[in-house]
Design an enzyme around this catalytic site. Structure first.
Site, PDB file in Angstrom:
ATOM      1  N   ASP A  90      -5.588  -3.689   2.958  1.00 43.22           N
ATOM      2  CA  ASP A  90      -4.451  -3.391   2.901  1.00 43.22           C
ATOM      3  C   ASP A  90      -3.746  -3.635   1.490  1.00 43.22           C
ATOM      4  OD1 ASP A  90      -1.969  -2.763   4.648  1.00 43.22           O
ATOM      5  OD2 ASP A  90      -1.288  -4.926   3.702  1.00 43.22           O
ATOM      6  N   GLU A  94      -6.604   1.152   1.197  1.00 42.63           N
ATOM      7  CA  GLU A  94      -5.246   1.737   1.498  1.00 42.63           C
ATOM      8  C   GLU A  94      -4.840   1.521   0.185  1.00 42.63           C
ATOM      9  OE1 GLU A  94      -0.958   1.179   3.146  1.00 42.63           O
ATOM     10  OE2 GLU A  94      -2.143  -0.498   2.252  1.00 42.63           O
TER      11      GLU A  94
END
EC number: 2.4.1.18
Length: 734
Positions: free
Chosen positions: A407, A460
């Protein structure tokens, strides 16, 4: 011959008082057995005891009270025997073992590797680990506790087993490693505990274990001793995993927030219900929003407090293993979101762990995230980097997870991420790149791929940082795949327009192919796109109910046939009308509507066509796998392209984002032969209007768009059709 001593090995009173208070840095130097002149002195701290007897295989020796609850006994000889302590209080007697008679459970090699930041199985050394030792008086079962707290003056373990009073379980400092250690006999799996840390400021702080493998159910915050007893049954999956390249295979991912898919389910409930559902829809993988423990459910798991503990909200860590096992046995891969970019400021967790900025960077311009109100890890500190790198391998190895989606990578790469001028500090060369975070990401990816072949590391990353999926040997970050945020943003912005206006935005739907092979991409429509007022996919489509549903079906067909892997957040597979909220279940009642059920069925069939059509996934990451057939039909809101595989029939895709059909449109074809309509998002069975091509079309030697073969077809409104060259026919070379 020297006579046996009649007094204990001497210890000064100040040290005894510190030991009795649990504030001495080396309690093992005082407590436990110590050889003197012809005797062994055994000291034990037993506050409030009325009597203490040291019991060996052939003797019972009465102990004497010395100071503030410290008792001592003298055993004859110079060999330390196996012994127990018989402790009598006012109305009961207990026979217990002595924590201070055991050698350190953290070996010198382990300490060296921790100092160097190179211990790849850190969870086997630090934290709480249940261990059994054999002895003359029988086996001893207990838990070894170890924690890194280099700036602490003293550390002790508190928990159920000592009524949360830690003086009797003070830990010893293991020198310059910064590790504190204690083996606690009788402490077994299920015990709740924390570390009580005396900082340089003289204050005691109770902290959850950074390496805890289990926790209490939030909002309770204690760590829990965990011992796995799980037996895996996914050998077939794991053997195959190690032998394949997952980046080159079919990959359609169902993204899931476990707490709101269907509320109230445990890991074991999900193991059956989620597995059955995903298998029925034909996805190849599930991706779970962060599973690591987090105190605030509203963070969806993205503010982690216990990186090594699956959240206890849904059960025991072995129950999570069962969920992964069931998915594997059904042939479904498991990806877990991983959050090494930042952590919350809760005072009982990682923040200022030993009274100093330990896990977080001490410089506020580098160690605090202004958007999220969290701390940023000190990626340059070897022990902190080790904590995170080992955590990645922990999920991949201990839980058989098949991939980690990392993330907020962009927030790690840039020192000025979300910061104004004057709010960030340049690197040593004056640049904005976070060199320490880059090195950390490279090490994590290289370690994960080396230790666990067949897994995926997915970034990401929302910027144009070069080489995210390039190997570390070529100075890339070393990820296997990267989320294509540009495709997602451009596509959703295009589809937000009324069909009549889409002609003016045609470049947004074609631009992705300009950079499609700059990285190895996943095409995501994730949870972030259906929250915070953005609405659902259904809600973002213009038009009436029928048009919205048709738009969703067309979008999914376009996504599934575009180069790259694909990911879809739960609820969008049946075009949920309402925006997602983590506090409630998906709108499963939508499936009472035949039209919503039709969207779900279209995706199921699309997954089936995708998996059995290698041309749609074999060459996702190379230009050889794609060619435009018609890219400039802006006035028609239409795209046509061909996907190629390796020694497999090609697939032709025509997507119409206009609200009207195109009758008799001539599609260029890469070769002659018969082309079978393998999928049509406008089929009546999906709730569409039924505009199609009667199952097959025959290529004609009519040049069109520079191709020698073409065919006249019916293109459905707000629909997509996929044609596959009929393998039973004889293709004619172009």
């Amino acid at each position: 011959m020297t006579a046996a001593a009649t007094s204990p090995v001497p210890v000064d009173h100040d040290t005894l008082r510190a030991v009795a208070a649990g504030s001495f840095y080396d309690p093992h130097a005082v407590l436990g057995p110590h050889v003197g002149d012809g005797t062994v002195t055994v000291r034990t701290l037993r506050p409030l005891a009325d009597r203490v007897v040291v019991v060996t295989a052939d003797s019972r020796v009465e102990a004497q009270h010395e100071l503030d609850g410290i008792w001592y006994a003298l055993l004859p000889g110079t060999t330390v025997p196996d012994y127990r302590l018989e402790v009598t209080y006012a109305d009961w007697t207990a026979v217990v073992d002595d924590p201070y008679r055991f050698l350190p459970t953290v070996q010198e090699l382990d300490r060296y590797l921790v100092r160097e930041g190179r211990h790849e199985q850190l969870w086997q050394v630090l934290g709480a680990n249940v261990r059994t030792y054999d002895g003359q008086l029988g086996p001893v079962r207990g838990t070894s506790f170890a924690v890194w707290a280099p700036n602490a003056r003293a550390v002790r373990v508190v928990g159920d087993f000592n009524h949360w009073q830690g003086a009797t379980h003070a830990m010893r400092s293991l020198g310059d490693s910064g590790i504190w250690e204690l083996y606690a006999p009788g402490v077994d799996a299920g015990a709740r505990y924390k570390f009580e840390i005396l900082g340089a400021d003289g204050s005691w702080r109770q902290k959850a274990d950074p390496m805890a493998k289990g926790t209490e159910v939030p909002p309770a915050t204690a760590s829990v001793v965990v011992e796995t007893t799980y037996t895996w049954y996914d050998d077939t999956w794991m053997t195959a995993r190690a032998q394949r390249d997952p980046h080159a295979g079919p990959m359609s991912v169902y993204e899931v927030h476990l707490g709101s898919w269907r509320q109230g389910l445990s890991y074991r409930d999900l193991a059956h219900q989620l597995t059955e559902y995903v298998l029925e829809l034909g996805f190849t993988h599930v991706e779970l929003l962060p599973v690591a423990e987090h105190p605030f459910g509203g963070s969806w798991g993205y503010q982690v407090s216990s990186y090594y503990a699956p959240t206890s909200r849904f059960g025991h860590p072995d129950d999570f293993r069962y969920l992964v096992d069931c998915l594997h046995r059904a042939g479904i891969g498991v990806i877990v979101d991983w959050v090494p970019a930042h952590f919350p400021k809760d005072e009982w967790s990682l923040a200022h762990f030993d009274g100093t900025a330990l896990y977080e960077h001490p410089d506020p311009l580098l160690g605090e995230h202004p958007d999220w109100g969290t701390y940023v890890f000190n990626f340059g500190r070897p022990e902190v980097r080790n904590f995170l790198v080992a955590n990645a391998t922990y999920w991949l190895e201990e839980f058989h997870v098949d991939g980690l989606r990392v993330d907020a990578v962009a927030s790690m790469l840039y020192l000025d991420y979300s910061r104004q001028a004057g709010q960030w500090r340049p690197n040593a060369y004056g640049g904005r790149e976070n060199l320490e975070a880059i090195s950390f990401l490279q090490e994590t990816n290289a370690t994960a791929y080396r230790r666990t072949p067949g897994i995926m590391m997915i970034a990401e990353e929302s910027t144009a940082w070069p080489g995210v999926t390039a190997p570390t040997s070529a100075h890339g970050l070393g990820f296997g795949l990267k989320w294509n945020m540009g495709w997602m943003n451009d596509t959703l912005r295009y589809l937000r327009e009324e069909p009549i206006n889409r002609r003016y935005h045609h470049h947004e739907i074609t631009f992705s192919m300009v950079y499609a092979y700059s990285e190895h991409f996943v095409l995501p429509i994730s949870h972030d796109e259906v929250v915070h007022g953005k609405g659902s996919l259904y809600g973002r489509m213009p038009g009436d109910h029928w048009q919205k549903l048709a738009g969703v079906r067309a979008l999914l067909a376009y996504q599934w046939t575009h180069p790259g892997k694909q990911l879809l957040f739960m609820g969008q597979e049946f075009a949920q009308q309402g925006e997602w909220a983590e506090s409630r279940s998906l709108d499963w009642h939508s499936l009472d509507d035949d039209a919503h059920r039709g969207v779900q069925r279209s995706l199921r069939d699309l997954n089936e066509v995708y998996r059995r059509t290698p041309a749609l996934w074999q060459l996702d990451h190379t230009p050889d796998g794609f060619a435009w057939l018609a890219s400039d039909e802006a006035d028609l809101n239409l795209l046509a392209y061909v996907r190629y595989g390796v020694d497999t029939p090609p697939a032709v895709v025509v997507v119409n984002f206009a609200g009207v059909p195109h009758e008799g449109w001539r599609v260029p074809l890469p070769t002659g032969g018969t082309w079978r309509e393998a999928f049509n998002s406008d089929a009546e069975v999906y709730g569409g209007s039924g505009v199609g091509n009667l199952g097959a079309i025959a290529a004609e030697p009519v040049e069109h768009y520079g191709r020698p073969w073409s065919a006249s077809i019916r293109v459905p409104p707000l629909g997509a059709v996929v044609f596959v060259l009929d393998e039973d026919g004889e293709p004619t070379p172009a």
